[in-house]
Design an enzyme around this catalytic site. Structure first.
Site: not given
Ligand code: HEM
Ligand SMILES: *[C@@H]1O[C@H](CO)[C@@H](O)[C@H](O)[C@H]1NC(C)=O
Ligand SMILES: *[C@@H]1O[C@H](CO)[C@@H](O)[C@H](O)[C@H]1NC(C)=O
Ligand SMILES: *[C@@H]1O[C@H](CO)[C@@H](O)[C@H](O)[C@H]1NC(C)=O
Ligand SMILES: CC(=O)N[C@H]1CO[C@H](CO)[C@@H](O)[C@@H]1O
Length: 316
Positions: A51, A55, A87, A184
């Site tokens: 991820r 980003h 973030n 995902h």
């Molecule tokens: C429309 C595009 C996308 C949206 C709206 C989206 C949204 C999200 C959200 C909301 C999360 C969960 C964050 C959390 O609650 O901590 C997430 C996790 C993740 N996303 Fe996406 N994502 C998108 C595209 C992508 C792409 C293109 C990749 C990589 C090529 C990706 C890889 C991941 C991975 C690996 C996680 C898990 C992160 C973790 O375990 O910490 N995502 N994404």
């Molecule tokens: C992401 O932003 C929030 C505030 O919006 C902050 O508290 C947090 O530490 C930030 N995460 C990182 C990894 O810096």
């Protein structure tokens, strides 16, 4: 593991093996750090690193992306991307720092933080059973990092067409977007990312998944620290189960489920659900392309010595 051929050079001077003479062990060092952390410390770093790459490559000033701007720490005077609301709980910074520290010992000021991110994401995919692919390198680290630039990132409740606009603005196609969302298949999401869908408020969710997620997210201590796997079946394996789950109304995020419902994307979702090999092939091409978005190369940018800060001489 399968090896897929990718073009050796991309338009922007990135090339496979960029460090083969200047720092021949660079890729092995990154890989070892990722592997050790994954095996002995925290297997959830695989999702985090993948991820992080997404980003880094989607957020950038004046289209300068994949430039490690996501790693810059905020200071008293300057807020960085890390302070953006969007973030969204990005993690894995310490892994990049560990790799950088080791690299600086072996080949000082040679390997960019932006390349470390791209390599670590590749290793994260491979270590969880996904395809290993050659990563074109040669990225340089950028000089800018602003919170507001992260506003471009789509949120969990985006529609497919909104997400597509953003991907298109980065030169990525619909099928590349659907492919990359297959990331995902590993990793997890915090309850706040999908809470709105729970309790029968979103009829597109399988009732048994709803029940399970409600259990995970209730009794929350408002710290938003509860998480659920994005792929509820094979949560730690990089495979095409994510698409099968979506076909079965078991996507966790709204956007994930929409991929399976929206006419724009549902055909590809069914295709990938039925054909894991074609997903793997497409993923390699799409992520290599994502890794080239707005890169700095040649004499642009710099090679940071610490990934969280610009080099001193920049300020001098
Ligand atoms: C429309 C595009 C996308 C949206 C709206 C989206 C949204 C999200 C959200 C909301 C999360 C969960 C964050 C959390 O609650 O901590 C997430 C996790 C993740 N996303 Fe996406 N994502 C998108 C595209 C992508 C792409 C293109 C990749 C990589 C090529 C990706 C890889 C991941 C991975 C690996 C996680 C898990 C992160 C973790 O375990 O910490 N995502 N994404
Ligand atoms: C992401 O932003 C929030 C505030 O919006 C902050 O508290 C947090 O530490 C930030 N995460 C990182 C990894 O810096
Ligand atoms: C830090 O902030 C100052 C003033 O807010 C600005 O002039 C400077 O360009 C910023 N530096 C970086 C590296 O963004
Ligand atoms: C979960 O994944 C395994 C391995 O791919 C598969 O055999 C099984 O049918 C899946 N289970 C469900 C409930 O989809
Ligand atoms: C049981 C419990 O504490 N539930 C809380 C979970 O968090 C939401 C807000 O995010 C509260 O409204 C609930 O009361």
């Amino acid at each position: 593991m399968l090896f897929f051929m990718v073009p050796l050079a991309l338009g922007d001077d990135l090339r496979v093996g960029f460090y083969s003479s200047s720092c021949p062990k660079a890729e092995a060092i990154v890989r070892k750090v990722v592997e050790r952390n994954y095996l002995y410390i925290d297997s959830s770093i695989a999702g985090a690193l993948l991820r992080l790459h997404f980003h880094d490559c989607f957020v950038g000033v004046r289209q300068k992306c994949c430039d490690a701007s996501i790693l810059i720490d905020s200071t008293e005077d300057n807020q960085s991307e890390k302070d953006a609301d969007a973030n969204e709980t990005v993690r894995g910074f310490e892994i990049i720092d560990k790799a950088k520290k080791k690299l600086e010992k072996v080949c000082p000021s040679t390997v960019s933080c932006a390349d470390i991110i791209a390599l670590a994401a590749r290793d994260a995919v491979a270590i969880t059973g996904g395809p290993w692919y050659a990563v074109p390198t040669g990225r340089r680290d950028g000089f800018e990092s602003n919170p507001s630039d992260a506003d471009i990132l789509p949120g969990p409740s985006s529609t497919v067409s909104h997400a597509l606009q953003i991907f298109t603005s980065k030169g990525m196609t619909l099928s590349e977007m659907v492919t990359l969302m297959g990331a995902h298949t590993i990793g997890s999401a915090h309850c706040d990312s999908f809470r709105k869908r729970l309790g029968g408020r979103d009829a597109t969710m399988d009732p048994s998944l709803n029940e399970k997620l409600v259990r995970i997210c209730e009794n929350n201590n408002s710290d938003n620290d509860r998480t659920a796997f994005l792929d509820q079946n094979t949560s730690f394996v990089f495979d095409n189960e994510f698409y099968k789950e979506v076909v079965n109304k078991r996507g966790v995020l709204f956007i994930d489920q929409q991929l399976g419902l929206d006419g724009l994307s549902k055909g590809l979702v069914s295709k990938f659900a039925g054909d894991g090999e074609s997903f793997r092939r497409s993923f390699v091409n799409a992520i290599v392309k994502m890794g080239s978005i707005g890169v700095l190369v040649g004499d642009d940018g710099e090679i940071r010595t610490h990934c969280w800060d610009y080099n001193d001489d920049y300020y001098a």
